[in-house]
Design a protein around this motif. Structure first.
Motif, short mmCIF file in Angstrom:
data_model
loop_
_atom_site.label_atom_id
_atom_site.label_comp_id
_atom_site.label_asym_id
_atom_site.label_seq_id
_atom_site.Cartn_x
_atom_site.Cartn_y
_atom_site.Cartn_z
N GLY A 12 -29.08 -0.05 -37.45
CA GLY A 12 -30.25 0.80 -37.23
C GLY A 12 -30.34 1.10 -35.73
N PRO A 13 -31.46 1.68 -35.29
CA PRO A 13 -31.58 1.99 -33.85
C PRO A 13 -31.43 0.76 -32.97
CG PRO A 13 -33.49 2.84 -35.08
CD PRO A 13 -32.62 2.13 -36.07
N CYS A 14 -31.92 -0.39 -33.45
CA CYS A 14 -31.85 -1.61 -32.65
C CYS A 14 -30.41 -2.12 -32.54
CB CYS A 14 -32.76 -2.66 -33.29
SG CYS A 14 -32.81 -4.20 -32.40
N GLY A 15 -29.77 -2.29 -33.70
CA GLY A 15 -28.41 -2.84 -33.71
C GLY A 15 -27.44 -1.93 -32.99
N LEU A 16 -27.57 -0.62 -33.15
CA LEU A 16 -26.62 0.31 -32.52
C LEU A 16 -26.86 0.40 -31.01
CD1 LEU A 16 -26.35 3.20 -35.13
CD2 LEU A 16 -24.71 1.37 -34.67
N THR A 17 -28.12 0.32 -30.59
CA THR A 17 -28.38 0.32 -29.13
C THR A 17 -27.76 -0.92 -28.51
OG1 THR A 17 -30.46 1.52 -29.48
CG2 THR A 17 -30.23 0.38 -27.38
N LEU A 18 -27.92 -2.04 -29.19
CA LEU A 18 -27.34 -3.29 -28.68
C LEU A 18 -25.81 -3.19 -28.62
CD1 LEU A 18 -28.09 -6.14 -27.76
CD2 LEU A 18 -27.90 -6.89 -30.13
N ALA A 19 -25.22 -2.64 -29.68
CA ALA A 19 -23.76 -2.49 -29.72
C ALA A 19 -23.29 -1.61 -28.55
CB ALA A 19 -23.35 -1.87 -31.05
N ARG A 20 -23.98 -0.51 -28.33
CA ARG A 20 -23.59 0.38 -27.24
C ARG A 20 -23.72 -0.32 -25.88
NH1 ARG A 20 -20.52 4.08 -24.87
NH2 ARG A 20 -21.63 5.02 -23.11
N LEU A 21 -24.78 -1.11 -25.71
CA LEU A 21 -24.96 -1.82 -24.43
C LEU A 21 -23.86 -2.86 -24.24
CD1 LEU A 21 -28.85 -2.08 -24.54
CD2 LEU A 21 -27.52 -0.80 -22.86
N PHE A 22 -23.48 -3.55 -25.31
CA PHE A 22 -22.36 -4.51 -25.22
C PHE A 22 -21.07 -3.78 -24.85
CE2 PHE A 22 -24.40 -7.76 -28.37
CZ PHE A 22 -25.16 -8.28 -27.34
N GLU A 23 -20.90 -2.63 -25.48
CA GLU A 23 -19.72 -1.80 -25.19
C GLU A 23 -19.67 -1.48 -23.69
OE1 GLU A 23 -17.74 -0.98 -27.89
OE2 GLU A 23 -16.36 -0.18 -26.40
N CYS A 24 -20.81 -1.06 -23.14
CA CYS A 24 -20.88 -0.68 -21.71
C CYS A 24 -20.65 -1.90 -20.81
CB CYS A 24 -22.25 -0.09 -21.36
SG CYS A 24 -22.60 1.44 -22.19
N LYS A 25 -21.11 -3.06 -21.27
CA LYS A 25 -21.05 -4.25 -20.41
C LYS A 25 -19.79 -5.08 -20.68
CE LYS A 25 -26.11 -4.50 -20.29
NZ LYS A 25 -26.40 -4.11 -18.92
N GLY A 26 -18.94 -4.63 -21.59
CA GLY A 26 -17.69 -5.34 -21.87
C GLY A 26 -17.91 -6.66 -22.60
N ILE A 27 -18.94 -6.74 -23.42
CA ILE A 27 -19.21 -7.96 -24.20
C ILE A 27 -18.69 -7.74 -25.63
CG2 ILE A 27 -21.05 -9.44 -25.14
CD1 ILE A 27 -22.71 -8.60 -22.60
N ASP A 28 -17.90 -8.70 -26.11
CA ASP A 28 -17.22 -8.55 -27.40
C ASP A 28 -18.22 -8.70 -28.56
OD1 ASP A 28 -15.13 -8.31 -29.14
OD2 ASP A 28 -14.66 -10.46 -29.12
N TYR A 29 -18.14 -7.81 -29.55
CA TYR A 29 -19.13 -7.82 -30.65
C TYR A 29 -18.54 -7.15 -31.88
CZ TYR A 29 -19.49 -2.87 -29.90
OH TYR A 29 -19.16 -1.54 -29.80
N VAL A 30 -19.24 -7.33 -33.01
CA VAL A 30 -18.95 -6.58 -34.23
C VAL A 30 -20.30 -6.29 -34.89
CG1 VAL A 30 -18.67 -8.69 -35.63
CG2 VAL A 30 -17.62 -6.58 -36.40
N VAL A 31 -20.39 -5.17 -35.60
CA VAL A 31 -21.63 -4.84 -36.32
C VAL A 31 -21.34 -4.85 -37.82
CG1 VAL A 31 -23.45 -3.10 -36.68
CG2 VAL A 31 -22.32 -3.25 -34.44
N TYR A 32 -22.16 -5.53 -38.59
CA TYR A 32 -22.07 -5.49 -40.06
C TYR A 32 -23.25 -4.69 -40.60
CZ TYR A 32 -18.68 -9.25 -39.55
OH TYR A 32 -17.58 -10.00 -39.20
N GLU A 33 -22.95 -3.66 -41.39
CA GLU A 33 -24.01 -2.78 -41.90
C GLU A 33 -23.91 -2.67 -43.42
OE1 GLU A 33 -26.82 -0.96 -41.05
OE2 GLU A 33 -26.72 -0.25 -43.12
#
Ligand code: FAD
Length: 375
Positions: A12-33
């Motif tokens: 949602g808006p929350c999870g995707l904003t967080l994912a994008r911020l991790f992407e910008c900051k080089g923090i490793d992540y995965v999103v399950y939807e």
């Protein structure tokens, strides 16, 4: 494949904003939807994105220019009327809270994240502590993952991550929205367009309201705000698939004493959809920080939709990503503790304000709403 450092549940808006911020900051992540694909959920509606919260998050995401291409400043105007159709007030001109369709916001965020970072069709069934205390995620498609340093529950109102950190469950507010859209081809379209023009119109009377809101494609979304028992419109006595029956119930049980222009909205509305409204309470905010799990957005602090929800959710993402970047992924517990302390106080304010908004939106006449807005 190495286990990513952080798992975000919910795109949602929350999870995707967080994912994008991790992407910008080089923090490793995965999103399950849960949704099968980006196209499978066309839940619409328009969201106002505020300058000091939602917009700030989008700036930090490097997406503000993209947002501005779709943001509708002309739709910030807001008219308030009574059940006879008499306009009492118009406000919101020039407000720094432009509207954007939920689907457009989701697309901007999705376009900014590598496709392989989002695992579609993964509906979380449960999150439970594993042997090493790090949570185990079990999904409806029979997959199971563990070993993350942090799970972020951004999975909305009925979060499956929430039970790991708190016993709080959302309570029904006693209010529901019935939603419909008047498209260009609808015989009532020109009448609505010439009356409402841009922005929104909110009419209040006898403990209910009707909100008409222009969407990005020029159609008008109608929200009938009603007080009804839980389940009345879902599994209850009204079958929303039966358009004629739904119109009858709305006209006879809810809007009988409203003027004809509003009754016409009911008569010309189709494809009804129900949103029973639930909320957590301010007292629910403040669980003890738990190793390897946190919540953000509606999962953390679901509230009556008073116009702040998405902004608070995106601020959660901004604050959590900043804390993790500040402390580093090896000190994630410290980052989460500091994030939660700040989130609880913002969440208490947001839930309290939403409750006040709920009360005045369902008042006997629009004056209470006007007084609240103008205070
Ligand atoms: C009818 C209505 C109108 C609203 N209008 C406004 C408004 O005008 N302005 C405003 O600011 N706010 C509004 N809100 C509130 C706003 O929509 C929310 O606060 C906001 O969407 C919260 O974002 P979120 O990402 O935390 O949760 P959500 O938007 O609910 O996103 C959660 C995501 O998680 C996914 N998910 C859910 N369960 C699982 C699972 N088990 N496994 C995996 N994925 C899962 C969902 O598919 C979804 O993609 C409204 C809410 C409603 C119900």
């Amino acid at each position: 494949m190495n286990t990513p450092v952080i798992a975000i549940i919910g795109a949602g808006p929350c999870g995707l904003t967080l994912a994008r911020l991790f992407e910008c900051k080089g923090i490793d992540y995965v999103v399950y939807e849960r949704d099968e694909s980006p196209e499978s959920n066309r839940n619409g509606g328009s969201l106002d994105i505020h300058g000091d919260t939602g917009q700030l998050a989008l700036r930090e995401c490097g997406l503000f220019d993209k947002f501005m291409q779709r943001a509708r400043y002309e739709d910030t105007v807001f008219a308030i009327a009574d059940k006879a159709g008499e306009r009492l007030l118009e406000l919101g001109q020039g407000r720094d809270a432009p509207e954007i369709d939920r689907t457009d916001l989701r697309q901007i965020l999705l376009d900014s994240i590598p496709e392989d970072k989002i695992k579609w069709g993964h509906a979380l069934k449960s999150a439970t502590p594993g042997n090493d205390k790090s949570p185990v995620l079990r999904f409806a498609n029979d997959t199971e993952f563990s070993g993350f340093k942090l799970i972020v529950g951004a999975d909305g109102a009925w979060s499956k991550v929430r039970p790991m950190v708190t016993r709080a469950t959302p309570m029904y507010t006693g209010k529901s929205f019935i939603v419909s859209t008047i498209h260009h081809a609808n015989p009532l379209y020109e009448t609505i367009a010439s009356k409402v023009k841009a922005g929104s119109s909110l009419s209040i009377g006898c403990g209910k309201y009707i909100m008409i809101q222009r969407q990005g494609d020029g159609s008008y979304r109608i929200s009938f705000g009603l007080q009804a028992p839980e389940g009345f419109f879902r599994n209850g006595s009204v079958d929303l698939q039966d358009t004629e029956a739904t119109r009858r119930v709305l006209l006879l049980q809810f809007y009988a004493d409203w003027s004809d222009e509003y009754k016409d909205l009911v008569r010309y509305s189709t494809d009804f959809c129900a949103w029973p409204l639930y909320s957590l309470s301010p007292e629910d905010m403040g669980w003890e920080s738990m190793q390897g799990v946190t919540l953000a957005g509606d999962a953390a602090h679901l509230a009556y939709p008073g116009g702040e929800g998405v902004n608070v959710a995106m601020t959660d993402s901004l604050k959590l990503a900043s804390k993790i970047a500040e402390h580093g992924v090896n000190h994630i517990a410290q980052a989460v503790q500091e994030y939660e302390a700040d989130m609880f106080s913002r969440a208490i304010d947001a839930i309290t304000e939403s409750k006040a908004m709920e009360n005045v939106m369902y008042s006997e006449n629009p004056q209470a709403f006007v007084d609240h807005i103008c205070a």
